[in-house]
Write an enzyme that holds these catalytic residues in place. Structure first.
Site, PDB file in Angstrom:
ATOM      1  N   ASP A   8     -10.770   3.807   4.489  1.00  0.00           N
ATOM      2  CA  ASP A   8     -11.011   1.892   4.504  1.00  0.00           C
ATOM      3  C   ASP A   8     -12.555   1.960   4.530  1.00  0.00           C
ATOM      4  O   ASP A   8     -13.072   0.847   4.111  1.00  0.00           O
ATOM      5  CB  ASP A   8     -10.210   0.918   6.023  1.00  0.00           C
ATOM      6  CG  ASP A   8      -9.981   0.386   5.580  1.00  0.00           C
ATOM      7  OD1 ASP A   8      -8.736   0.256   4.128  1.00  0.00           O
ATOM      8  OD2 ASP A   8      -8.599  -0.166   6.965  1.00  0.00           O
TER       9      ASP A   8
ATOM     10  N   GLN B 116      -4.292  -1.215   9.760  1.00  0.00           N
ATOM     11  CA  GLN B 116      -4.130  -2.744   9.271  1.00  0.00           C
ATOM     12  C   GLN B 116      -4.720  -4.517   9.997  1.00  0.00           C
ATOM     13  O   GLN B 116      -4.246  -4.193  11.520  1.00  0.00           O
ATOM     14  CB  GLN B 116      -2.874  -3.401   9.132  1.00  0.00           C
ATOM     15  CG  GLN B 116      -2.996  -4.822   8.572  1.00  0.00           C
ATOM     16  CD  GLN B 116      -3.459  -4.484   6.634  1.00  0.00           C
ATOM     17  OE1 GLN B 116      -3.244  -3.282   6.021  1.00  0.00           O
ATOM     18  NE2 GLN B 116      -4.086  -5.396   6.420  1.00  0.00           N
TER      19      GLN B 116
ATOM     20  N   LYS C  99       0.692  -1.333   0.082  1.00  0.00           N
ATOM     21  CA  LYS C  99       0.486   0.178  -0.211  1.00  0.00           C
ATOM     22  C   LYS C  99       0.670   1.812  -0.108  1.00  0.00           C
ATOM     23  O   LYS C  99       0.345   2.085  -1.256  1.00  0.00           O
ATOM     24  CB  LYS C  99      -0.943   0.194   1.285  1.00  0.00           C
ATOM     25  CG  LYS C  99      -2.117  -1.587   1.126  1.00  0.00           C
ATOM     26  CD  LYS C  99      -2.912  -1.475   2.403  1.00  0.00           C
ATOM     27  CE  LYS C  99      -3.769  -2.295   2.530  1.00  0.00           C
ATOM     28  NZ  LYS C  99      -4.567  -2.830   3.279  1.00  0.00           N
TER      29      LYS C  99
END
Ligand code: NAD
Length: 283
Positions: free
Chosen positions: A119, A96, A52
């Site tokens: 997200d 994460q 990412k």
């Protein structure tokens, strides 16, 4: 012969649009920055974060990782979430997942300011999506919609069946498909006569997390088939939830694994970071 829903090509288009948008904001001194919170040393999580960050670099987004040992306290992570919420140089951030045992993700994710929730997974973001308010959209479901739209697969008014009801994929995807005016059925592990229900679908999206579960007996002739699943193949490489070779001749469009939904998920994180920066700058 089905047309391939090529996630690599569509994701490259999106990345190039994001790069242009980032350059435009930066030329007006608006910071575009994505922060990530990484706890513990799980190899898969570490790899995802590295990928990412590399994606960010490619489109000109600054990225920073906040790394913690697995024994960090819940309070220390909560304090970081508050700090990142209040830092005007941070456009967006995410934690994460999964977190190591002993830490609870939900209170932390719930504390993320929705305007920075790249997200799109906090309960506030999910609620905003459900009632039709603007929000940052979860990357995988939004990636599926963009893949379909940008590949010219018509879905408006169609009968859609989603296999999987997770908060990460199935549920938000069903919301987005409603928004696109499809008629949605959500299936799950307790659904009876699954192949029969799936065969109603003009659009079948499979996110069951079961390696090569879906064969031709689940697919109506001419259906659009999107495979969200990702699994390691014995002997190397990746496979999805769909038996590609068997389903491809029946479908009108089909997404491959790898090269379908996976690259879209990564591209939508960059898209969300740009959206967050844009919205906070008012430009
Ligand atoms: P999950 O395990 O949280 O949810 C799976 C869902 O499928 C559940 O709702 C369950 O009820 C349903 N299900 C399980 N077995 C079933 C069966 N036999 N029949 C019908 N329904 C069944 O998984 P998830 O996080 O939603 O992810 C699903 C898959 O997508 C996984 O393979 C995951 O690795 C993959 N994934 C891919 C991406 C990507 O970028 N391509 C992103 C997220 C997840």
């Amino acid at each position: 012969m089905a047309e391939i829903l090529d996630g690599k090509v569509v994701a490259a288009q999106i990345r190039s649009e994001v790069a242009e948008g980032v350059a435009r904001l930066k030329s007006r001194d608006v910071p575009v920055r994505l922060d990530v919170v990484l706890v513990g040393d799980d190899p898969a999580s570490t790899t995802y974060v590295r990928m990412k960050q590399r994606d960010c670099e490619e489109v000109g987004i600054e990225s920073r990782a906040h790394r913690f040992a697995a024994d960090v306290s819940q309070e220390e992570l909560a304090a970081l979430v508050e700090e990142l919420n209040g830092d005007t140089t941070v456009s967006g951030f995410f934690i994460q997942l999964p977190l190591p045992a002993g830490l609870e993700a939900l209170p932390l994710v719930s504390a993320i300011d929705p305007s920075k929730d790249v997200d799109g997974l906090s309960p506030l973001s999910a609620g905003r999506l459900a009632v039709g308010l603007p929000s940052l959209l979860p990357c995988t479901p939004h990636g599926v919609i963009q893949l379909l739209k940008r590949s010219g697969a018509e879905i408006e008014g169609k009968e859609a069946v989603v296999i999987g009801r997770s908060n990460l994929v199935g549920k938000p995807l069903a919301q987005l498909l409603l928004r696109e005016n499809t008629t949605v059925t959500i299936c799950h592990s307790r659904t009876k006569n699954l192949p029969e229900v799936a065969r109603r679908a003009e659009l079948l999206v499979v996110a069951a997390g079961r390696k090569e579960m879906v064969g031709a007996e689940y697919v109506r002739e001419g259906a659009i088939v999107v495979d969200v699943g990702i699994h390691a193949r014995e002997g190397g490489g990746l496979v999805g939830d769909v038996r590609f070779e068997e389903v491809e001749p029946v479908a009108s469009y089909i997404s491959p694994v790898p090269g379908g939904v996976g690259p879209m998920t990564r591209a939508m994180l960059l898209y969300n970071t740009l959206e967050a920066a844009r919205a906070s700058s008012g430009l």
